[in-house]
Design a protein around this motif. Structure first.
Motif, PDB file in Angstrom:
ATOM      1  N   THR A   5       1.263   7.242  -5.905  1.00 46.48           N
ATOM      2  CA  THR A   5       2.089   8.341  -6.396  1.00 46.48           C
ATOM      3  C   THR A   5       3.564   8.074  -6.104  1.00 46.48           C
ATOM      4  N   PRO A   6       4.442   8.733  -6.838  1.00 39.47           N
ATOM      5  CA  PRO A   6       5.870   8.585  -6.537  1.00 39.47           C
ATOM      6  C   PRO A   6       6.143   8.943  -5.081  1.00 39.47           C
ATOM      7  N   GLY A   7       6.896   8.088  -4.410  1.00 35.29           N
ATOM      8  CA  GLY A   7       7.233   8.318  -3.007  1.00 35.29           C
ATOM      9  C   GLY A   7       6.253   7.719  -2.027  1.00 35.29           C
ATOM     10  N   SER A   8       5.098   7.238  -2.524  1.00 33.81           N
ATOM     11  CA  SER A   8       4.107   6.683  -1.599  1.00 33.81           C
ATOM     12  C   SER A   8       4.361   5.211  -1.296  1.00 33.81           C
ATOM     13  N   ASP A   9       5.553   4.760  -1.652  1.00 30.02           N
ATOM     14  CA  ASP A   9       5.963   3.429  -1.214  1.00 30.02           C
ATOM     15  C   ASP A   9       6.488   3.500   0.215  1.00 30.02           C
ATOM     16  N   GLN A  10       6.644   4.716   0.699  1.00 28.66           N
ATOM     17  CA  GLN A  10       7.097   4.978   2.067  1.00 28.66           C
ATOM     18  C   GLN A  10       6.270   6.124   2.626  1.00 28.66           C
ATOM     19  N   GLY A  11       6.392   6.356   3.897  1.00 29.19           N
ATOM     20  CA  GLY A  11       5.694   7.489   4.492  1.00 29.19           C
ATOM     21  C   GLY A  11       4.457   7.105   5.271  1.00 29.19           C
ATOM     22  N   GLY A  12       4.233   5.823   5.412  1.00 27.72           N
ATOM     23  CA  GLY A  12       3.088   5.329   6.162  1.00 27.72           C
ATOM     24  C   GLY A  12       3.059   3.822   6.078  1.00 27.72           C
ATOM     25  N   ARG A  13       2.176   3.221   6.857  1.00 28.90           N
ATOM     26  CA  ARG A  13       2.059   1.755   6.827  1.00 28.90           C
ATOM     27  C   ARG A  13       1.429   1.339   5.511  1.00 28.90           C
ATOM     28  N   THR A  14       2.137   0.518   4.782  1.00 31.78           N
ATOM     29  CA  THR A  14       1.633   0.044   3.495  1.00 31.78           C
ATOM     30  C   THR A  14       2.167  -1.345   3.213  1.00 31.78           C
ATOM     31  N   LYS A  15       1.366  -2.126   2.524  1.00 38.71           N
ATOM     32  CA  LYS A  15       1.785  -3.448   2.086  1.00 38.71           C
ATOM     33  C   LYS A  15       2.191  -3.429   0.610  1.00 38.71           C
ATOM     34  N   ALA A  16       2.196  -2.246   0.029  1.00 41.55           N
ATOM     35  CA  ALA A  16       2.579  -2.113  -1.378  1.00 41.55           C
ATOM     36  C   ALA A  16       4.056  -2.454  -1.548  1.00 41.55           C
ATOM     37  N   LYS A  17       4.329  -3.374  -2.477  1.00 42.41           N
ATOM     38  CA  LYS A  17       5.708  -3.768  -2.739  1.00 42.41           C
ATOM     39  C   LYS A  17       6.394  -2.724  -3.629  1.00 42.41           C
ATOM     40  N   PRO A  18       7.702  -2.592  -3.502  1.00 45.00           N
ATOM     41  CA  PRO A  18       8.442  -1.660  -4.357  1.00 45.00           C
ATOM     42  C   PRO A  18       8.315  -1.990  -5.845  1.00 45.00           C
ATOM     43  N   GLU A  19       7.952  -3.228  -6.157  1.00 48.43           N
ATOM     44  CA  GLU A  19       7.808  -3.641  -7.551  1.00 48.43           C
ATOM     45  C   GLU A  19       6.761  -2.805  -8.291  1.00 48.43           C
ATOM     46  N   ILE A  20       5.819  -2.223  -7.560  1.00 50.03           N
ATOM     47  CA  ILE A  20       4.808  -1.368  -8.197  1.00 50.03           C
ATOM     48  C   ILE A  20       5.489  -0.252  -8.963  1.00 50.03           C
ATOM     49  N   TRP A  21       6.431   0.410  -8.326  1.00 54.11           N
ATOM     50  CA  TRP A  21       7.075   1.570  -8.927  1.00 54.11           C
ATOM     51  C   TRP A  21       8.158   1.147  -9.928  1.00 54.11           C
ATOM     52  N   LYS A  22       8.587  -0.109  -9.865  1.00 58.17           N
ATOM     53  CA  LYS A  22       9.571  -0.625 -10.825  1.00 58.17           C
ATOM     54  C   LYS A  22       8.905  -1.110 -12.104  1.00 58.17           C
TER      55      LYS A  22
END
Length: 152
Positions: free
Chosen positions: A83-100
């Motif tokens: 979801t929008p904003g779930s690139d932050q707010g917890g430990r994640t290996k998801a790259k910002p490129e997902i939302w881009k």
């Protein structure tokens, strides 16, 4: 009678809209935990299948089919957790490129769903030779997404 049907349809529509709104209002840490849990379950089921394909574990057609089915059933689920904003707010290996590049990310999700369906179909044949190629395709679908959208 028509009023009752209209009322029931209205209530159902309102309930669906509330469900959509609440899914969009999920806090980032919850979305991260949700998607990570599903992806861990996918990995949990991929492991024994990989061991069978590699010859590290005896091939069991019933177990393979069960695990392939579960991977396929799980395959559409994690994407809801990005979801929008779930690139932050917890430990994640998801790259910002997902939302881009959400379109490419969704294509990878669709590729996993298609590959996992082919794996289930092959597993129904019941032979190790039938599942080797489709299993590799599922692995490739996972790897493509990890390579482009997951930090190491």
């Amino acid at each position: 009678m028509q009023k009752a049907v209209r009322l029931m349809c209205g209530v159902a529509l309102a309930g669906a809209l509330v469900g959509v709104a609440s899914a969009q209002d999920v806090k980032p840490d919850r979305a991260i935990k949700y998607r990570q849990g599903i992806l861990q379950a996918v990995g949990w089921n991929m492991g024994p299948m990989a061991a069978m394909v590699k010859g590290e574990k005896p091939y069991n057609k019933d177990e393979f089919l069960m695990r392939a089915t579960w991977v396929h059933e799980l395959s559409p689920m994690p994407w809801e957790g990005f979801t929008p904003g779930s690139d932050q707010g917890g430990r994640t290996k998801a790259k910002p490129e997902i939302w881009k590049d959400m379109a490419k990310f969704k294509q990878y999700g669709e590729a996993l769903q298609a590959a996992s369906l082919k794996l289930v179909t092959a597993a129904k044949v019941g032979t190790l030779d039938a599942v080797k190629g489709p299993f590799g395709d599922v692995g490739k679908a996972c790897s493509n997404c990890h390579d482009d959208f997951r930090s190491k």
